[in-house]
Scaffold this active site. Structure first.
Site, PDB file in Angstrom:
ATOM      1  N   GLY A 134       0.640  -1.145   0.052  1.00  0.00           N
ATOM      2  CA  GLY A 134       0.061   0.114   0.143  1.00  0.00           C
ATOM      3  C   GLY A 134       0.726   1.309  -0.018  1.00  0.00           C
ATOM      4  CG  MET A 171       8.729   1.956   2.052  1.00  0.00           C
ATOM      5  SD  MET A 171       8.599   0.619   3.353  1.00  0.00           S
ATOM      6  CE  MET A 171      10.146   1.107   4.186  1.00  0.00           C
ATOM      7  CD  GLU A 172       7.856   2.127   7.085  1.00  0.00           C
ATOM      8  OE1 GLU A 172       8.358   1.110   7.963  1.00  0.00           O
ATOM      9  OE2 GLU A 172       7.011   1.687   6.243  1.00  0.00           O
ATOM     10  CG  ASN A 173      10.858   4.977   1.384  1.00  0.00           C
ATOM     11  OD1 ASN A 173      11.488   3.683   1.641  1.00  0.00           O
ATOM     12  ND2 ASN A 173      10.046   4.863   0.472  1.00  0.00           N
ATOM     13  CG  HIS A 229       0.302   2.572   8.507  1.00  0.00           C
ATOM     14  ND1 HIS A 229      -0.049   1.558   9.274  1.00  0.00           N
ATOM     15  CD2 HIS A 229       1.564   2.094   8.182  1.00  0.00           C
ATOM     16  CE1 HIS A 229       0.791   0.916   9.449  1.00  0.00           C
ATOM     17  NE2 HIS A 229       1.944   1.053   8.671  1.00  0.00           N
ATOM     18  CD  GLU A 230       3.252   3.936   5.174  1.00  0.00           C
ATOM     19  OE1 GLU A 230       4.485   3.807   5.367  1.00  0.00           O
ATOM     20  OE2 GLU A 230       2.396   3.264   5.285  1.00  0.00           O
ATOM     21  CG  HIS A 275       5.767   3.439   9.492  1.00  0.00           C
ATOM     22  ND1 HIS A 275       6.174   2.684  10.680  1.00  0.00           N
ATOM     23  CD2 HIS A 275       4.902   2.746   8.817  1.00  0.00           C
ATOM     24  CE1 HIS A 275       5.602   1.214  10.342  1.00  0.00           C
ATOM     25  NE2 HIS A 275       4.983   1.587   9.291  1.00  0.00           N
ATOM     26  CD  GLU A 314       4.719  -1.781   9.257  1.00  0.00           C
ATOM     27  OE1 GLU A 314       3.841  -1.073   9.284  1.00  0.00           O
ATOM     28  OE2 GLU A 314       5.692  -1.822   8.658  1.00  0.00           O
TER      29      GLU A 314
END
Length: 975
Positions: free
Chosen positions: A351, A353-355, A387-388, A391, A410
């Protein structure tokens, strides 16, 4: 810090001191050389040697160096490889990376130079790190000694089974001295959706354009540059990207300068990152466009997308700014970077990604089309962005030490979605949906093949399998339970302390609990013996607070044990007896595990709506009520991760309550009763007739979560029948479901009016009614589809009913073909998702087979969408045989595109098999997966689906005839 040989080697890895009591060599040849010297020297000479040198001389030869009868790893050139473990050695510490990447988007190749500053904590001449599918042309070791910079060539060994390389130095590295490793290499842009990979998109004029993006979590940074690719090896990163002038490069940090290095070639220099793990590094080379805003604290937030879709980025931008400001305030820790980019990538497997500083998303997870996106789309985008961004603190600032504690990343991010969005977007009413996540994961967690939240993993496939509902949803659910147990303020103080204490470090399970336990409630508690306790005269009515808050002991029962407890409640007058046991679906599997949880019980009664609390720490306990009650309801609001069985006439009393005055208890409590009743049918505690009787009250229900939970329990029952040719009872059951909800269906308007909950309820109810061929719905949908088709798809349909309209229109060949043509030209990811679903519920086998074949090509339909298409066809009563056959015939190709252990592969396995309920199908599934051996037989999802099919068989054998009889009962005539 300078470390001498005479001292114990001590250096920090991921925030933890590592101490070694003796020095050993990682280089086989050096170890043998020193051993031979010790053999040649006389004992008398050795007596006068310094102790530090004696340690070196008495070192034993590592097992992988011994020549007789060992299984030492061999490098790709046949020579011994100086490391046998999957995890990297801890005695080489990366401090700083300088990355130079030059990608050619025409040849789809890239070249790179990686410079890594390292420090050795013990003598070694072998530097072991990760590299996967990279061609290394040269490796050099540099060291600055006084004013002189020395450079020595390194011998390169590769060990592909562990995706490791060893760089062998001619002399051992000095302890505590900084060295720089320089590696020149080349590679191909990945054709899959991990590492440094190719993505494409088609402009509205039909031109196909190429871009390159990264996705490194969990173990794919090594596919873009050689590195120490484990989360505890945090370092700072300097990134330089070479590109053509027509492209744009972005990375974790802001651009510092752009330098023209040759005609038609620009080199972008990005600022140095904060200390972080390799899996968070990111860079994109594209022709994206962007829009930006500043937060109150001066952070620049930007959305990047393909030019034709940048107009769909406004909602995500506003949402990201609002959420970033919320998190800075909530955590009392400023966001660590000067900017936060959110990029919508056309090809993207997960879905998002938290880079750090450059979060990446599926287009459907970030872009909101005002004209075509639904209320559900808006909710989904809001939650994913939340969510991201969570993170950026949980996962990036503080990172789990190893993937066995992935849930610390997570589970927290999933939990913070609800904490943040409930404040920033109260109109979405996200609290209503939280406990549904808990019900979903309980389905998996009730299986023997489940795993504890914290589980030992080692290889890449095992690590990928950790990205599942247990790490995400169960992690979030037990955190929510803990917040309810401690109180919101105490919980918040605990996580702030955790984040502050471990910033830029790595943590384990116990670090979180220790931070929580160090915070006492403000109402008179004090710290004693490691936990908060009260004096004997506390006025609190809370049983658990009188007894003390031993957070670590309590939460270990939830993170180190799989599954969850079933609480059986027996009421005798004022006495309430409680017994806990490990819940299992099948009674025959209910062997004693010895698990006992510390369960924070909550309850209300017919005499008091005030929430009462009791901490159950033993297998049985008892409480005394002030007075006798007509009914008692445990797990108020579904804040606890457990289910409840009410013995004797307990369920009859609650069913009567729902029948007579269901709004006496909250909609969440009503939904939890529905869920618990059917869970208890599975393990034989409650009859199917009583569970079905309870659902009859739904005829008067109007709230979204009880209705959704009713559908979640009832629809799977007829889905099992669809795959066993039980047409008569199947049709009767479907008719019962429509009669049960007919009044609610008839009351729905075909508009986009109302709250988000009302709109989502409308969308699902009308879809159900149309798919079940409820004629008033079908006729309305047919009229809408006809108008939409006559307008060549340019008519604006109500967004929340579009799915129902497409589901009806797709059922004739002309409608199916028209929808596919619109799919090809649509720029709305929301619209495309709806069309994909509609295409996969066709009743035409030829169309379904064509869809599977075309979807797997990854051309018009992106390969990232294929798992959802295969799963939808697998649930289709006409298509499930095709889906199962496709999975078997194309398994080797599937695991090339979607790696072993990936969530995509899990979704396809479960989606094609989990509704089987015959012994013949079970044997078929077992035989196929056992034949795969190392190509999949060991996967957890395989064990889960085998167990699920066995449970389906047992459930149908026990309950099918009872359902048939119940459907003939007189009580249904009232519907």
């Amino acid at each position: 810090m300078k470390l001498g040989l005479s001292n114990l080697s001590k250096i920090t890895v991921g925030g933890r001191a590592r101490t070694q009591s003796q020095v050993f060599f990682s280089d086989c040849s050096l170890s043998k050389k020193m051993l031979s010297l010790s053999i040649r020297w006389p004992l008398a000479t050795m007596l006068f040697l310094p102790s530090s040198l004696l340690i070196l001389l008495t070192v034993s030869t590592p097992s992988w160096c011994q020549s007789s009868g060992t299984m030492s790893p061999k490098a790709s050139n046949g020579t011994p490889f100086p490391w046998e473990k999957m995890r990297l050695p801890e005695h080489i510490i990366p401090v700083y990376y300088d990355l130079l990447i030059h990608a050619n988007l025409t040849t789809l190749t890239f070249e790179g130079t990686t410079e890594i500053e390292i420090i050795a904590s013990k003598l070694t001449s072998a530097i072991v790190l990760h590299s996967h599918l990279l061609q290394i042309s040269k490796a050099t070791l540099k060291r600055r000694d006084a004013e002189r910079l020395s450079a020595e060539p390194l011998r390169v060994l590769e060990y592909p089974p562990h995706e490791q390389i060893a760089l062998l130095a001619p002399e051992p590295l000095a302890v505590g001295i900084p060295y720089t490793v320089v590696i020149d290499y080349a590679g191909h842009l990945s054709e899959h959706l991990n590492g440094f990979y190719k993505s494409t998109y088609r402009t509205k004029e039909g031109e196909v354009r190429v871009l390159a993006s990264t996705h490194f979590e969990p173990t794919a940074a090594r596919m873009a540059f050689p590195c120490f690719d484990e989360p505890a090896f945090k370092a700072n990163f300097s990134v330089k990207i070479r590109r053509e002038p027509r492209h744009l490069a972005i990375s974790n940090m802001p651009l510092v300068e752009s330098v023209t290095v040759a005609e038609g070639l620009i080199e972008d220099h990005f600022d140095v990152t904060v200390k972080m793990s390799t899996y968070l590094v990111a860079f994109i080379i594209s022709d994206f466009e962007s829009i930006s805003k500043m937060t109150k604290s001066g952070v620049k937030v930007s959305i990047y997308a393909v030019p034709d879709k940048i107009h769909q980025a406004d909602y995500a931008l506003d949402t990201a700014v609002t959420l970033l400001e919320f998190y800075e305030d909530y955590f009392s820790i400023p966001y660590a970077l000067p900017k936060q980019d959110l990029a919508a990538i056309p090809d993207f497997e997960s879905g998002a990604m938290e880079n750090w500083g450059l979060t990446t998303y599926r287009e459907s997870s970030l872009l909101f089309d005002v004209e075509k996106s639904s209320a559900e789309d808006k909710l989904g985008i809001t939650m994913i962005v939340s969510h991201e961004l969570a993170h950026q603190w949980f996962g990036n600032l503080v990172t789990m030490e190893w993937w066995d504690d992935l849930w610390l990343n997570e589970g927290f991010a999933k939990f913070m979605e609800f904490v943040s969005v409930s404040v920033t977007h109260p109109e979405l009413k996200v609290d209503d949906y939280f406990f549904g996540k808990c019900f979903n994961v309980m389905e998996v967690d009730a299986l023997n093949s489940s795993h504890p939240v914290s589980t030992a993993v080692e290889d890449s496939a095992q690590i990928r399998e950790m990205f599942d509902d247990v790490s995400y949803e169960k992690g979030a659910c037990i955190l929510n339970m803990l917040r309810d147990y401690l109180g919101a303020d105490v919980f918040k103080s605990g996580i702030i302390q955790y984040l502050q204490k471990y910033s830029y470090k790595n943590t384990r399970n116990e670090d979180l609990w220790n931070s929580m336990a160090s915070i006492c409630p403000t109402d008179g508690a004090e710290r004693t013996d490691g936990f908060c306790s009260r004096g004997p005269h506390s006025s609190s009515a809370s049983h658990w607070r009188r007894e003390g808050l031993d957070v670590k002991t309590m939460m270990n029962t939830w993170t180190l044990q799989k599954g969850f407890p079933l609480i059986t409640v027996t009421v005798r007058g004022r006495n309430v007896h409680m017994r806990q046991e490990h819940y299992r679906k099948a009674p025959e599997d209910a062997s004693e595990t010895g698990y006992v949880w510390h369960v924070p019980l909550t309850f209300i009664t017919s005499k008091s709506g005030s929430v009462q609390r009791f901490l159950l720490k033993t297998e049985t306990d008892e409480l005394i009520l002030p007075e006798e009650v007509e009914w008692i309801k445990f797990n108020v609001g579904m804040n606890g991760y457990y289910i409840v069985h009410y013995e004797d006439d307990g369920w009859d009393s609650l069913t009567g309550l729902l029948k007579g005055a269901h709004t006496t208890i909250s909609s969440n409590d009503r939904a939890s009763l529905i869920n618990n009743a059917f869970q208890l049918v599975s393990n034989g505690k409650l009859s199917i007739e009583k569970a079905l009787d309870l659902t009859l009250y739904l005829k008067r229900e109007t709230e979204i979560m009880p209705v959704f939970q009713g559908l979640n329990e009832l629809i799977p029952m007829y889905k099992l029948m669809e795959k066993r040719d039980m047409n008569e009872v199947e049709n009767q059951f479907k008719a019962f479901l429509l009669r049960l909800l007919r009044d609610l269906i008839d009351s729905q308007t075909w508009t986009d009016e109302g709250s988000v909950s009302q709109r989502m309820l409308r969308s699902q109810l009308l879809l159900l009614a149309c798919v079940r061929k409820y004629q008033p719905c079908v006729q309305r949908a047919e009229a809408y589809f006809r108008e939409w088709k006559e307008a060549d798809g340019n008519l604006s349909l109500p967004n929340d009913v579009t799915l129902a309209v497409f589901a009806v229109g797709v059922q004739n060949p002309e409608g199916w073909d028209f929808l596919y043509r619109k799919y090809q030209s649509s720029l709305s990811t929301s619209e495309k998702k709806k069309i994909e679903f509609a295409l996969s519920i066709s009743q035409d086998e030829e169309k379904l087979q064509w869809l599977l074949d075309e979807g797997f090509k990854g051309d018009v339909i992106k390969i990232q969408e294929f798992p959802h298409i295969l799963g939808a066809v697998g649930r289709n009563p006409v298509g499930y045989r095709l889906a199962w056959q496709f999975l078997r015939e194309n398994w080797d190709k599937l695991i090339e595109k979607f790696e072993l252990g990936s969530s995509s592969l899990t979704y396809m396995v479960i989606g094609t098999t989990s509704q089987f309920s015959t012994r013949a199908r079970l044997e078929e599934v077992k035989e196929f997966f056992s034949s795969l051996k190392e190509k999949g037989s060991q996967l957890r999802c395989v064990q889960q689906t085998i167990e699920t099919i066995g449970e389906n068989i047992r459930w149908m054998d026990k309950n099918f005839e009872k359902i048939r009889v119940w459907l003939q009962s007189e009580k249904l005539e009232l519907l």
